[in-house]
Design a protein around this motif. Structure first.
Motif, PDB file in Angstrom:
ATOM      1  N   ALA A 165       0.841  -1.160  -0.105  1.00  0.00           N
ATOM      2  CA  ALA A 165       0.035  -0.042  -0.036  1.00  0.00           C
ATOM      3  C   ALA A 165       0.782   1.254   0.042  1.00  0.00           C
ATOM      4  O   ALA A 165       2.043   1.097   0.457  1.00  0.00           O
ATOM      5  N   PRO A 166       0.246   2.426  -0.614  1.00  0.00           N
ATOM      6  CA  PRO A 166       1.046   3.530  -0.611  1.00  0.00           C
ATOM      7  C   PRO A 166       1.866   4.105   0.830  1.00  0.00           C
ATOM      8  O   PRO A 166       2.922   4.727   0.911  1.00  0.00           O
ATOM      9  N   GLU A 167       0.908   4.024   1.889  1.00  0.00           N
ATOM     10  CA  GLU A 167       1.482   4.136   3.113  1.00  0.00           C
ATOM     11  C   GLU A 167       2.222   3.314   3.824  1.00  0.00           C
ATOM     12  O   GLU A 167       2.625   3.668   4.834  1.00  0.00           O
ATOM     13  N   GLN A 168       2.662   2.227   3.260  1.00  0.00           N
ATOM     14  CA  GLN A 168       3.404   1.421   3.806  1.00  0.00           C
ATOM     15  C   GLN A 168       4.823   1.204   3.798  1.00  0.00           C
ATOM     16  O   GLN A 168       5.190   0.563   3.080  1.00  0.00           O
ATOM     17  N   TYR A 169       5.206   2.365   4.448  1.00  0.00           N
ATOM     18  CA  TYR A 169       6.737   2.611   4.013  1.00  0.00           C
ATOM     19  C   TYR A 169       7.325   3.379   5.442  1.00  0.00           C
ATOM     20  O   TYR A 169       6.581   3.627   6.427  1.00  0.00           O
ATOM     21  N   GLY A 170       8.508   3.481   5.428  1.00  0.00           N
ATOM     22  CA  GLY A 170       9.237   4.446   6.432  1.00  0.00           C
ATOM     23  C   GLY A 170      10.447   4.807   6.042  1.00  0.00           C
ATOM     24  O   GLY A 170      11.079   4.571   5.012  1.00  0.00           O
ATOM     25  N   GLU A 171      11.024   5.686   6.851  1.00  0.00           N
ATOM     26  CA  GLU A 171      12.394   6.158   6.649  1.00  0.00           C
ATOM     27  C   GLU A 171      13.487   5.581   7.695  1.00  0.00           C
ATOM     28  O   GLU A 171      13.110   5.691   8.861  1.00  0.00           O
ATOM     29  N   TYR A 172      14.375   4.776   7.295  1.00  0.00           N
ATOM     30  CA  TYR A 172      15.440   3.997   8.115  1.00  0.00           C
ATOM     31  C   TYR A 172      16.680   5.208   8.094  1.00  0.00           C
ATOM     32  O   TYR A 172      17.334   5.371   7.057  1.00  0.00           O
ATOM     33  N   TRP A 173      16.955   5.538   9.304  1.00  0.00           N
ATOM     34  CA  TRP A 173      18.353   6.458   9.481  1.00  0.00           C
ATOM     35  C   TRP A 173      19.187   5.409  10.282  1.00  0.00           C
ATOM     36  O   TRP A 173      19.128   5.274  11.285  1.00  0.00           O
ATOM     37  N   TRP A 229      13.850   4.080  12.921  1.00  0.00           N
ATOM     38  CA  TRP A 229      12.829   3.404  11.794  1.00  0.00           C
ATOM     39  C   TRP A 229      11.515   4.548  12.148  1.00  0.00           C
ATOM     40  O   TRP A 229      10.835   4.282  13.189  1.00  0.00           O
ATOM     41  N   ASN A 230      11.643   5.450  11.195  1.00  0.00           N
ATOM     42  CA  ASN A 230      10.403   6.415  11.222  1.00  0.00           C
ATOM     43  C   ASN A 230       9.458   5.769  10.462  1.00  0.00           C
ATOM     44  O   ASN A 230       9.372   6.107   9.038  1.00  0.00           O
ATOM     45  N   VAL A 231       8.209   5.373  11.093  1.00  0.00           N
ATOM     46  CA  VAL A 231       7.086   4.732  10.340  1.00  0.00           C
ATOM     47  C   VAL A 231       5.779   5.358   9.734  1.00  0.00           C
ATOM     48  O   VAL A 231       5.228   6.253  10.650  1.00  0.00           O
ATOM     49  N   GLU A 232       5.502   4.981   8.544  1.00  0.00           N
ATOM     50  CA  GLU A 232       4.353   5.759   8.136  1.00  0.00           C
ATOM     51  C   GLU A 232       3.265   4.526   8.261  1.00  0.00           C
ATOM     52  O   GLU A 232       3.653   3.312   8.093  1.00  0.00           O
ATOM     53  N   TYR A 233       2.076   4.843   8.272  1.00  0.00           N
ATOM     54  CA  TYR A 233       1.033   3.745   8.076  1.00  0.00           C
ATOM     55  C   TYR A 233      -0.264   4.295   7.678  1.00  0.00           C
ATOM     56  O   TYR A 233      -0.644   5.520   7.536  1.00  0.00           O
ATOM     57  N   ARG A 234      -1.285   3.458   7.425  1.00  0.00           N
ATOM     58  CA  ARG A 234      -2.412   3.720   6.917  1.00  0.00           C
ATOM     59  C   ARG A 234      -3.342   4.416   7.959  1.00  0.00           C
ATOM     60  O   ARG A 234      -3.692   3.802   8.940  1.00  0.00           O
ATOM     61  N   GLY A 261      -8.072   1.246   3.850  1.00  0.00           N
ATOM     62  CA  GLY A 261      -7.469   0.287   4.959  1.00  0.00           C
ATOM     63  C   GLY A 261      -7.217   1.043   6.254  1.00  0.00           C
ATOM     64  O   GLY A 261      -6.671   0.415   7.029  1.00  0.00           O
ATOM     65  N   GLY A 262      -7.382   2.174   6.434  1.00  0.00           N
ATOM     66  CA  GLY A 262      -7.073   3.041   7.628  1.00  0.00           C
ATOM     67  C   GLY A 262      -7.892   2.459   8.688  1.00  0.00           C
ATOM     68  O   GLY A 262      -9.333   2.322   8.635  1.00  0.00           O
ATOM     69  N   ARG A 283      -5.109  10.509  11.757  1.00  0.00           N
ATOM     70  CA  ARG A 283      -5.886  11.109  10.535  1.00  0.00           C
ATOM     71  C   ARG A 283      -4.780  11.021   9.390  1.00  0.00           C
ATOM     72  O   ARG A 283      -3.687  11.543   9.355  1.00  0.00           O
ATOM     73  N   ALA A 284      -5.306  11.152   8.208  1.00  0.00           N
ATOM     74  CA  ALA A 284      -4.561  11.165   6.964  1.00  0.00           C
ATOM     75  C   ALA A 284      -3.709  12.543   6.544  1.00  0.00           C
ATOM     76  O   ALA A 284      -2.582  12.363   6.053  1.00  0.00           O
ATOM     77  N   ARG A 285      -4.113  13.345   7.115  1.00  0.00           N
ATOM     78  CA  ARG A 285      -3.767  14.875   6.656  1.00  0.00           C
ATOM     79  C   ARG A 285      -2.266  15.032   7.703  1.00  0.00           C
ATOM     80  O   ARG A 285      -1.544  15.803   7.185  1.00  0.00           O
ATOM     81  N   TYR A 286      -1.844  13.947   8.505  1.00  0.00           N
ATOM     82  CA  TYR A 286      -0.735  14.165   9.219  1.00  0.00           C
ATOM     83  C   TYR A 286       0.103  12.951   8.926  1.00  0.00           C
ATOM     84  O   TYR A 286      -0.311  11.951   8.699  1.00  0.00           O
TER      85      TYR A 286
END
Length: 274
Positions: A40-48, A88-93, A99-100, A65-68
């Protein structure tokens, strides 16, 4: 698991943050790569990358909520990297996206946490991980700590967390954000609240740092007080006089400096504190 230095696809048009939030998304020092943990588009993160095996998993807030987005944690991620942690800075639905809500938002957090040991060639020690969540992310971090998964966190930090979902729902915080997340109130969906609310999952069996500013206008400090009281000796309540909702994720503030010292006590990292 794939990584890329390109921007992830957006499932919704970019939103403009108000100034008090935009300042947290400035381009920070440090470096990261994007990594996907799902399709899914939101299933990613930033790995530092960095450190000696100790890592921090960041879960952003915004009342689910989606806007944040995860960019609210950029300055915090850079600060933690400078302190010797991989991040590991995580994004999520989130609610408002396909799917949120329950259970998708929660499944994403669990899957992203499971993905951490496979990043960076296994440089992260799964026994030396702190979950750090802000606002709604504080609730998600505490929830994830109760799971029996690949990563069993060494510590959990809730920053101005919505850590009592039942009370937050009864108060109607942020125009009913909890009911929006879980599909109804506590009397309508009692089993979902039992599975999602950190208050219902105690004891977690993990040291917890519960941080809240006394001047928070968005999440009442009473939620953290009630949670810490219920958690007993597992939790340390750090109530910061005069701090607001965003001071706790701003590395320039005394609120974060105090929190970072407590984190270093719970999970030491290799670098000299920034």
């Amino acid at each position: 698991m794939t990584t890329t230095d390109k921007a992830p696809p957006q499932a919704f048009p970019p939103q403009t943050y108000p100034p008090e939030l935009a300042r947290l998304t400035d381009s920070p020092p440090g470096s990261f790569e994007l990594a996907r943990y799902g399709s899914a588009p939101e299933q990613y993160g930033e790995y530092w990358p960095g450190g000696d095996g100790a890592a921090a998993v960041l879960l952003h807030g915004g009342y689910w909520r989606a806007r944040y987005r995860l960019d609210l944690m950029h300055l915090l991620a850079a600060d933690l990297q400078a302190r010797g942690y991989a991040v590991w800075n995580v994004e999520y639905r989130r609610t408002g996206l396909p799917g949120g809500g329950w259970p998708g938002t929660f499944e994403d957090v669990a899957t992203a946490l499971d993905a951490l040991p496979g990043l960076d060639g296994g440089a992260v020690d799964p026994a030396r991980v702190a979950l750090i969540g802000h606002s709604a992310g504080g609730q998600l971090a505490l929830w994830a700590a109760a799971l029996s998964r690949t990563v069993r966190p060494a510590a959990v930090v809730s920053l101005a967390g919505v850590c009592d979902l039942g009370l937050a729902a009864r108060l109607g915080l942020s125009n009913g954000a909890v009911a929006e997340l879980l599909g109804g109130g506590p009397t309508e969906r009692p089993e979902v609240y039992r599975r999602a609310d950190p208050m219902a999952l105690l004891p977690l069996g993990v040291p917890q740092l519960i941080v809240h500013g006394s001047a928070d206008p968005h999440v009442p400090p009473e939620l953290s007080r009630r949670y810490a009281d219920a958690a007993g000796p597992e939790a340390l309540l750090l109530e910061l006089p005069g701090a607001d909702h965003f001071d706790v994720i701003d590395p320039a503030t005394p609120a974060w400096a105090r929190t970072a010292r407590e984190l270093a006590r719970l999970l030491p990292a290799a670098a000299t504190p920034a």
